[in-house]
Design an enzyme around this catalytic site. Sequence first.
Site, PDB file in Angstrom:
ATOM      1  N   GLY A   1      17.213  10.175 -12.795  1.00  0.00           N
ATOM      2  CA  GLY A   1      17.344  11.028 -11.629  1.00  0.00           C
ATOM      3  C   GLY A   1      16.035  11.674 -11.234  1.00  0.00           C
ATOM      4  O   GLY A   1      14.953  11.133 -11.492  1.00  0.00           O
TER       5      GLY A   1
ATOM      6  N   ASP B   1       7.797   5.026  -3.242  1.00  0.00           N
ATOM      7  CA  ASP B   1       7.324   5.342  -1.888  1.00  0.00           C
ATOM      8  C   ASP B   1       8.496   5.684  -0.968  1.00  0.00           C
ATOM      9  O   ASP B   1       8.413   6.612  -0.152  1.00  0.00           O
ATOM     10  CB  ASP B   1       6.532   4.163  -1.327  1.00  0.00           C
ATOM     11  CG  ASP B   1       5.284   3.870  -2.132  1.00  0.00           C
ATOM     12  OD1 ASP B   1       4.691   4.830  -2.659  1.00  0.00           O
ATOM     13  OD2 ASP B   1       4.915   2.691  -2.245  1.00  0.00           O
TER      14      ASP B   1
ATOM     15  N   ASN C   1       5.946  10.848 -10.615  1.00  0.00           N
ATOM     16  CA  ASN C   1       6.940  10.409 -11.586  1.00  0.00           C
ATOM     17  C   ASN C   1       6.700  11.139 -12.907  1.00  0.00           C
ATOM     18  O   ASN C   1       5.729  11.890 -13.041  1.00  0.00           O
ATOM     19  CB  ASN C   1       6.938   8.879 -11.748  1.00  0.00           C
ATOM     20  CG  ASN C   1       5.621   8.330 -12.286  1.00  0.00           C
ATOM     21  OD1 ASN C   1       4.912   8.994 -13.053  1.00  0.00           O
ATOM     22  ND2 ASN C   1       5.286   7.103 -11.892  1.00  0.00           N
TER      23      ASN C   1
ATOM     24  N   GLY D   1       0.851  -1.184   0.000  1.00  0.00           N
ATOM     25  CA  GLY D   1       0.000   0.000   0.000  1.00  0.00           C
ATOM     26  C   GLY D   1       0.884   1.231   0.000  1.00  0.00           C
ATOM     27  O   GLY D   1       1.828   1.335   0.785  1.00  0.00           O
TER      28      GLY D   1
ATOM     29  N   GLY E   1       0.475   4.283   1.015  1.00  0.00           N
ATOM     30  CA  GLY E   1       0.513   4.989   2.279  1.00  0.00           C
ATOM     31  C   GLY E   1       1.348   4.267   3.318  1.00  0.00           C
ATOM     32  O   GLY E   1       2.237   4.843   3.951  1.00  0.00           O
ATOM     33  N   ALA E   2       1.078   2.973   3.499  1.00  0.00           N
ATOM     34  CA  ALA E   2       1.811   2.194   4.489  1.00  0.00           C
ATOM     35  C   ALA E   2       3.283   2.063   4.127  1.00  0.00           C
ATOM     36  O   ALA E   2       4.159   2.102   5.008  1.00  0.00           O
ATOM     37  CB  ALA E   2       1.172   0.815   4.638  1.00  0.00           C
TER      38      ALA E   2
END
Length: 283
Positions: free
Chosen positions: A202, A230, A178, A42, A44-45
């Site tokens: 980069g 993440d 991205n 996930g 968020g996690a």
Amino acid sequence: MTVDIPLTVVGSINSDITATTSRLPGAGETVGGGVLTRDAGGKGANQAAAAARLGARTRMIGAVGADASGDDMRRALADAGVDVSGVITAERETGTALIMVDAQGENQISVCEGANAEVTLDGIEFTDDETVMAQLEISIDTVTELARRCRGFFVLNAAPAMPLPDELLHRADLVIVNETEYALIPELADAALVAVTYGAEGSALFARGERLAFAPAKRARPVNTVGAGDAFCAALTIALRSGLSHEDALHAANAVGAAAVEDPCSRPRLGRLGDYLRDTADA
């Protein structure tokens, strides 16, 4: 480098089911010989776990189901050092991501939101010195409400890409995307501060469409790219909030992202942020 930043992540918690094969299948094609793994995930996690491992004082606001996967996901966050008192148990099943990864680390992902649809801010308080991070794997209405209620520095990882309400875009102190997401959300050209990642090339920071800084990627041998973005989000946020310059913050985040792609887990095992600053200086 000492990190002492209160960071709250509001977002998705998923159980990742990953099939690793020699190559990704085309439409209607079956590719055999895969290896199946189950992991915590996930967006968020993943960001919360990365932030805690990098040294921030991190809490997670999210939802899991009343099932075995929910128990496992809550335990995995706690083991990473995340405060999980804001993770509720919903009536729906724990969110699940079905992931395919090839030998070069490229991936395809399908997400079943499950309990993530029930993430709520009820009873949650935010302080003036708190950095708050969100993504778009939960309801856009919840994210917009979060932007209204956040009293400190607000970070939005605008993924997956979708049209953003003006209110949300104007409130964000930092947006992270991205290069594909940047192209799909043209309104980001008007945002106050946007970080864009370019994979092996980069990353860069833009203000109102004007480039402020760029840092080349650190060379790595990719094994799994699922958690790299993440980890980058967590690292860049912490680096900027710790007072690093735009360029140094990008270098640090790139080093963390490089370490993440060399880890087969979607939630890579990371050291403290200062370790990656030393790596960057040595390079």
